[in-house]
Design an enzyme around this catalytic site. Structure first.
Site, PDB file in Angstrom:
ATOM      1  N   LYS A   1       0.888  -1.293  -0.022  1.00 57.93           N
ATOM      2  CA  LYS A   1       0.040  -0.142  -0.004  1.00 57.93           C
ATOM      3  C   LYS A   1       0.779   1.119   0.037  1.00 57.93           C
ATOM      4  CE  LYS A   1      -4.446  -1.684   1.355  1.00 57.93           C
ATOM      5  NZ  LYS A   1      -5.527  -1.525   2.398  1.00 57.93           N
TER       6      LYS A   1
ATOM      7  N   LYS B   1      -9.410 -11.868  -8.669  1.00 55.36           N
ATOM      8  CA  LYS B   1     -10.343 -12.135  -7.766  1.00 55.36           C
ATOM      9  C   LYS B   1     -11.578 -11.165  -7.630  1.00 55.36           C
ATOM     10  CE  LYS B   1      -9.128 -10.502  -3.214  1.00 55.36           C
ATOM     11  NZ  LYS B   1      -8.755 -10.636  -1.777  1.00 55.36           N
TER      12      LYS B   1
ATOM     13  N   LYS C   1     -13.371  -4.941  -4.972  1.00 50.65           N
ATOM     14  CA  LYS C   1     -14.069  -3.554  -5.217  1.00 50.65           C
ATOM     15  C   LYS C   1     -13.162  -2.758  -5.893  1.00 50.65           C
ATOM     16  CE  LYS C   1     -14.849  -3.823  -0.771  1.00 50.65           C
ATOM     17  NZ  LYS C   1     -14.796  -3.634   0.591  1.00 50.65           N
TER      18      LYS C   1
HETATM   19  P1  AMP Z   1     -12.270  -6.935   1.645  1.00 48.77           P
HETATM   20  O1  AMP Z   1     -13.623  -6.790   1.176  1.00 48.77           O
HETATM   21  O2  AMP Z   1     -11.291  -7.100   0.492  1.00 48.77           O
HETATM   22  O3  AMP Z   1     -12.102  -6.049   2.582  1.00 48.77           O
HETATM   23  O4  AMP Z   1     -11.880  -8.359   2.448  1.00 48.77           O
HETATM   24  C1  AMP Z   1     -12.791  -8.778   3.352  1.00 48.77           C
HETATM   25  C2  AMP Z   1     -12.785 -10.202   3.388  1.00 48.77           C
HETATM   26  O5  AMP Z   1     -13.224 -10.925   2.546  1.00 48.77           O
HETATM   27  C3  AMP Z   1     -11.278 -10.964   3.807  1.00 48.77           C
HETATM   28  O6  AMP Z   1     -11.187 -11.898   4.771  1.00 48.77           O
HETATM   29  C4  AMP Z   1     -10.981 -11.343   2.311  1.00 48.77           C
HETATM   30  O7  AMP Z   1     -10.145 -12.390   2.295  1.00 48.77           O
HETATM   31  C5  AMP Z   1     -12.431 -11.677   1.850  1.00 48.77           C
HETATM   32  N1  AMP Z   1     -12.593 -11.523   0.453  1.00 48.77           N
HETATM   33  C6  AMP Z   1     -12.512 -10.508  -0.100  1.00 48.77           C
HETATM   34  N2  AMP Z   1     -12.786 -10.717  -1.450  1.00 48.77           N
HETATM   35  C7  AMP Z   1     -12.821 -12.036  -1.737  1.00 48.77           C
HETATM   36  C8  AMP Z   1     -13.121 -13.011  -2.871  1.00 48.77           C
HETATM   37  N3  AMP Z   1     -13.191 -12.256  -4.230  1.00 48.77           N
HETATM   38  N4  AMP Z   1     -12.876 -14.049  -2.478  1.00 48.77           N
HETATM   39  C9  AMP Z   1     -13.088 -14.659  -1.393  1.00 48.77           C
HETATM   40  N5  AMP Z   1     -12.800 -14.028  -0.312  1.00 48.77           N
HETATM   41  C10 AMP Z   1     -12.647 -12.684  -0.391  1.00 48.77           C
END
Ligand code: AMP
Ligand code: TRP
Length: 336
Positions: free
Chosen positions: A112, A198, A201
């Protein structure tokens, strides 16, 4: 009476809930409630470590709390980090039990802090460097046994254990429990627009499907999902089709999953059929959540007081830990 094990996990209020973080994390939190004592935090202090807008932060925090309740998190398990100042107090103390060098070597900090901003000058906050220490405080203050997180969070968990060990060693007491990560069967959901990355957002709107999004848009996103990129080997299922099957399984549609998989293996699968079923499954889930959200929003005042009350209740645990920590560390510990 056997005490149930303590689960703790947190999520940053940084935007829409999508089917990636829902199936990858939040659904798991919902399921764990049946077996464990759970505490789930919306960590707004963490969301300040990157450039942000104050009004948006507060709105996103409320939105996420309501979304979490709408998908089935019990309100009594939810707290807002900034309502529990003991987190930042413990973070300060932990700063003195964590080396500067180790913080600079954390992957997230390196990633970051090297991101170039689209506009303006680069600003790397000390908060970004300190992020893992606050993360450790979130976990250790509740003496959590298990922390359900994705593999990307393992380094943060390791840091929490390091801090706990150094603290325990210097205080000559096994005070903090060493938390363990809990990896359950969480699928990695890929972007339907580009199944090599993946669902997230940060990649832009077409790369995630909003759990609370418009029904027609969800259907459209699935309808236009990339199936064959021409890169998969002969006889191997493509990443896009794999992802659609993964989504179907995650929705709990096991029978449909099985019969479509049979069609695939016999060479009779029509991608349009698979997409139709996946689209309906996601819309079905989404509609149920949206209905629940609507009811919560109609009674917003009650939701707000529930969150305040649960944060106050959860805070008592944090306060009890801090009292002992101050005692141990030689700080003043008097009530005014
Ligand atoms: P974030 O939305 O990136 O803040 O992630 C929140 C949680 O969701 C974290 O524990 C990530 O590992 C999980 N996560 C986010 N995006 C994915 C995805 N595409 N597939 C699986 N897990 C996800
Ligand atoms: N770093 C986590 C994420 O980005 C959020 C988080 C903050 C967290 N404090 C935590 C997760 C404590 C688990 C436990 O997803």
């Amino acid at each position: 009476m056997s005490k149930r094990k303590q689960i703790l996990s947190c999520i940053q209020p940084t935007g829409d809930m999508h089917f990636g973080n829902y199936f990858g994390a939040v659904k798991n939190w919902v399921d764990l409630q049946a077996e464990y004592d759970c505490i789930y935090g919306v960590v707004d202090y963490h969301a300040m470590t990157m450039p942000y807008q104050p009004k948006k932060l507060r709105a996103n925090t409320w939105e996420l709390l309501i979304n979490l309740m709408a998908v089935g998190i019990k309100p009594e398990y939810l707290f807002v980090q900034s309502l529990i100042p003991e987190h930042t107090e413990l973070c300060w103390i932990f700063n003195c039990f964590c080396s500067y060098g180790q913080l600079t070597r954390m992957t997230q900090f390196k990633d970051k802090s090297s991101q170039t901003p689209k506009d303006g000058e680069q600003f790397i906050s000390a908060g970004l460097l300190d992020y893992p220490v606050l993360h450790a405080a979130d976990i250790l203050i509740y003496r959590a046994d298990y922390v359900p997180v994705g593999k990307d969070q393992e380094q943060h968990l390791e840091m929490s254990r390091n801090i706990a060990q150094r603290f325990n060693f210097q205080m000559g007491k096994e005070f903090f429990k060493l938390p363990e990560s809990l990896y359950t069967e969480t699928p990695k959901i890929m972007s339907t627009a580009d199944p090599s990355r993946k669902m997230s957002k940060s990649a832009g709107e077409k790369h995630y499907i909003n759990v609370f999004g418009d029904e027609a848009r969800i259907r459209k996103q699935i309808k236009s999902a990339v199936t064959d990129t021409g890169e998969s080997k002969e006889g191997e299922m493509s990443a896009g089709v794999t992802n659609l099957f993964e989504l179907l399984k995650a929705c709990g549609e096991t029978e449909a999953h099985q019969s479509l998989m049979e069609d695939y293996h016999s060479g009779n699968l029509k991608y349009s059929d698979l997409k139709g079923v996946v689209g309906e499954a996601l819309v079905g889930l989404s509609n149920g959540f949206k209905e629940h959200k609507k009811a919560l929003l109609a009674d917003k005042k009650n939701v707000k007081s529930q969150i305040k009350a649960s944060s106050a209740e959860i805070r008592k645990i944090a306060q009890a830990t801090m009292k002992e920590v101050k005692e141990l560390t030689g700080l003043f510990n008097v009530k005014f």
